[in-house]
Design a protein around this motif. Structure first.
Motif, PDB file in Angstrom:
ATOM      1  N   ASP A 274       0.860  -1.186   0.000  1.00  0.00           N
ATOM      2  CA  ASP A 274       0.000   0.000   0.000  1.00  0.00           C
ATOM      3  C   ASP A 274       0.901   1.242   0.000  1.00  0.00           C
ATOM      4  OD1 ASP A 274      -1.880   1.921   0.173  1.00  0.00           O
ATOM      5  OD2 ASP A 274      -2.760   1.247   2.088  1.00  0.00           O
TER       6      ASP A 274
ATOM      7  N   TYR B  56      -0.315   2.094  -7.696  1.00  0.00           N
ATOM      8  CA  TYR B  56      -1.110   3.176  -7.133  1.00  0.00           C
ATOM      9  C   TYR B  56      -1.223   4.246  -8.216  1.00  0.00           C
ATOM     10  CZ  TYR B  56       3.161   5.962  -6.729  1.00  0.00           C
ATOM     11  OH  TYR B  56       4.300   6.651  -7.021  1.00  0.00           O
TER      12      TYR B  56
ATOM     13  N   ASN C 206      -4.630   3.628  -3.824  1.00  0.00           N
ATOM     14  CA  ASN C 206      -3.846   2.404  -3.911  1.00  0.00           C
ATOM     15  C   ASN C 206      -4.494   1.435  -4.879  1.00  0.00           C
ATOM     16  OD1 ASN C 206      -1.638   0.658  -2.962  1.00  0.00           O
ATOM     17  ND2 ASN C 206      -3.324  -0.606  -2.170  1.00  0.00           N
TER      18      ASN C 206
END
Length: 687
Positions: A344, A365, A360
């Protein structure tokens, strides 16, 4: 050596046998003559050291022998050095002829040597020429030939066959090589005598072509000799031996190699090689400099490790390891190390989107960028949008400047930004009075201009400078007389007397003093106006003449005062005088500024007299009798009338009385004559 050498020997044999009581010996007389000859004195004008005639003869002949020996040596050296006697062909002096004879005789000897003939060839040449040619043939000096060649029959060799000696003096020094009889210097083989008669210099056999080299070899001059050398070199790594062969150079033996200390030199034909002293161990390879470099067995070998293992290179070897789990970008191993899980990036401490919104994604991302930015999917950052480049000419009226996340507009010089922040309004610069006189606002700028009589400065473009009208190329024609510059204008002036300024303010008008009554002429005088003044004239008729017409107080330029002959009764001399009338006329002329052609100033009308009706029309001849200053005037005939012209410029003020004659000629005889006196007044001005 000159031809007089033999004469000296005859003379010496003769005078030696004479009995003399002179205390000075003939040897002393000869020695004095030689010294004078070496000093280049005139042998025929030597100061006598004895009253003896034989001593005088010995002085002159010994002097001449020394000088002719020197001249002969010049000719011999020219033949040897240049191979030609052309430089001696132009002179006609005795010395030049002697040098030419010795030069040509030496060329005979050199020609015999080149043709392989004997040097004792029999030609009908003089004894002296034979000595020179034989010496040049045998490459000796003429002096050595004197010692080895018998003298002509009947001549004495005493004094000429002295043994060579290196200690004899020549002038102010000794011989450089060898000295022979008669105090003469000679040189060793391979050298030639210098003009000073005592020093020697090397003979360049290569330059003269007197060398013997094989084909493929070239001549190299050495001191007193020469040597032959191959024209083609042996090349790198070989050297030329004394017998002109190429031999390999052993750089290892001679120490001319460049092998480092840890290398061994190995000679090869024409070169050498450097071999390392120490060898590398297993797992290394040796380069050209002897360094040991690691071998990457993982690349150089095929399948060094068994299946399921990975090869890892090490220094000098390699190792094999089992396969491990490797996660890609955006993933990392779980805590157990058994599988890869998503990273993440938005919750990490790296602030992936640098203050923009972050979303994310699985294995990645993306950023939600603020206004004025765009997301770069490759670098994965928010980049500024250059609105000025994306929307050219649509955002701002003049100039667009990009700023981070936005843009701003600006205007060029002469404009200001409008209230909307995009358009530009014109600035009225004239409100700030930038010009020295007048200002005109234009779109985006302004223009300065000047009032009449001024001009705009070329330096700043805003200052008005006065125009000097008098200094302009046409300034000399603005005013008739003088021009005076004033700020923004000018004014003209005229001479202080005799002129007044015209209504146009530029021209000068003559004041007619005769009309205005400002003259000073008496009652018996007539006033005549001239340019810039006036003249008081009084024309009285000569005796036996009377005036035709009345006398006026003012004479106009077109007026002519004429006196007609009026003889007294029985005055024979008056009757026989050919002059029938004497006239006076007045003319005023300016000083012509641009005099380019003759100016016609007076026209004379001729009238055929009526008292000769039975005779044909006479010929009229015009001439100027007096007053033609500097020959500035002439008179020509045109259709039986006379025209007086000014043919040269006159600079006033100047005046003259031009006396003209109209001669009436009949059958070659002047029947009568009319005299016209033209009073000419030239003003100092051109107007």
């Amino acid at each position: 050596m000159g031809p007089r050498l033999v004469i000296l020997f005859y003379l010496y044999g003769f005078v030696h046998s004479q009995q003399t009581t002179d205390p000075i010996s003939l040897e002393d007389c000869c020695k004095d003559g030689k010294e004078k000859g070496q000093d280049s004195q005139d042998c025929t004008q030597l100061p006598l050291i004895s009253e003896s005639t034989t001593c005088r003869i010995a002085q002159e002949q010994c002097c001449a022998a020394v000088q002719e020996d020197s001249v002969c040596s010049i000719g011999i050296n020219m033949a040897k050095d240049q191979g030609t006697c052309h430089a001696l062909l132009s002179g006609s002096t005795c010395e030049n002829k002697t040098a030419k004879t010795c030069c040509e005789c030496c060329l005979l000897g050199r020609a015999a040597e080149e043709q392989g003939l004997t040097c004792d060839f029999s030609l009908s040449i003089s004894y002296q020429c034979g000595l020179v040619s034989r010496a040049c043939c045998m490459n000796k000096s003429p002096q050595s030939e004197v010692n080895s060649t018998p003298a002509p029959e009947g001549s004495s060799s005493e004094g000429a066959l002295s043994k060579p000696s290196v200690h004899c003096r020549v002038g102010a020094g000794y011989c450089a090589h060898r000295c022979v009889g008669n105090n003469t210097c000679v040189c060793f083989a391979g050298y030639k005598l210098k003009p000073d008669g005592k020093n020697c210099e090397d003979i360049n056999e290569c330059l003269l072509g007197s060398y013997l080299c094989r084909p493929g070899e070239r001549c190299i001059n050495t001191l007193g000799s020469y040597r032959c050398q191959r024209e083609v070199s042996c090349g790198t790594g070989y050297e030329l031996t004394d017998n002109n062969n190429c031999k390999d150079i052993d750089e290892c033996e001679t120490g001319t190699h460049n092998c480092p200390a840890d290398f061994v030199c190995q000679n090869t034909p024409g070169s050498f090689r450097c071999r390392p002293k120490s060898q590398c161990t297993a797992g290394f390879i040796q380069d050209a400099l002897g360094s040991c470099i690691d071998i990457n067995e993982c690349l150089s070998m095929t399948g060094p490790c068994p299946p399921g293992q990975v090869c890892l290179n090490t220094v000098g070897s390699f190792t094999c390891q089992r396969h491990s789990v490797s996660c890609g970008r955006g993933y990392h191993l779980n805590a157990e190390g058994t599988r890869c899980v998503d990273i993440d990036e938005c919750s990490g401490p790296d602030n992936a989107c640098a203050g923009h919104g972050c979303i994310n994604l699985v294995g990645s991302y993306r950023c939600e960028c603020r206004s004025g930015f765009t997301f770069n999917s490759i670098t994965r950052v928010c980049e500024d949008i250059n609105e000025c480049r994306h929307f050219p000419g649509r955002l701002c009226a003049h100039k667009c400047d990009n700023i981070l996340g936005s843009y701003k507009c600006s205007c060029t010089t002469g404009f200001k930004l409008a209230s909307d922040g995009r358009n530009c309004d014109d600035v009225n610069e004239c409100d700030n009075n930038p010009c020295s006189q007048e200002c005109a606002n234009v779109y985006g700028s302004y223009q300065c201009y000047c009032r009449r009589g001024y001009q705009l400065s070329d330096v700043d473009g805003i200052t008005c400078e006065d125009i000097d009208e008098c200094a302009l190329p046409t300034g000399g024609h603005i005013c008739s007389y003088r021009c005076h510059n004033t700020p923004g204008s000018f004014h003209c002036t005229c001479p202080a007397k005799g002129y007044t300024l015209a209504p146009n303010g530029r021209s000068c008008q003559d004041v007619d003093e005769c009309v205005t009554g400002t003259h000073s002429c008496s009652e018996t005088e007539s006033c005549f106006n001239v340019q810039g003044g006036f003249r008081c004239l009084n024309f009285d008729c000569p005796p036996n003449y009377r005036r035709s017409g009345e006398t006026t107080a003012r004479i106009h330029p077109s007026d002519t005062i004429r006196c007609i002959k009026s003889c007294q009764p029985n005055d024979i001399s008056c009757v026989l005088d050919p002059v029938h009338s004497v006239s006076h006329t007045v003319i005023s002329l300016p000083t012509f500024r641009d005099f380019t052609k003759p100016e016609e100033i007076v026209f004379l009308r001729s009238v055929t007299p009526t008292h000769y009706p039975h005779i044909g029309s006479p010929e009229i001849i015009y001439d100027i009798q007096e007053g033609n200053i500097q020959n500035s005037f002439d008179i020509i005939k045109r259709s039986e009338h006379g025209v007086v012209r000014q043919v040269k410029p006159l600079v006033g003020p100047v005046s003259t009385v031009l006396k003209l004659a109209m001669n009436y000629v009949t059958n070659g005889v002047i029947s009568h004559r009319n005299i016209i006196n033209v009073h000419i007044f030239v003003s100092e001005f051109w107007f």
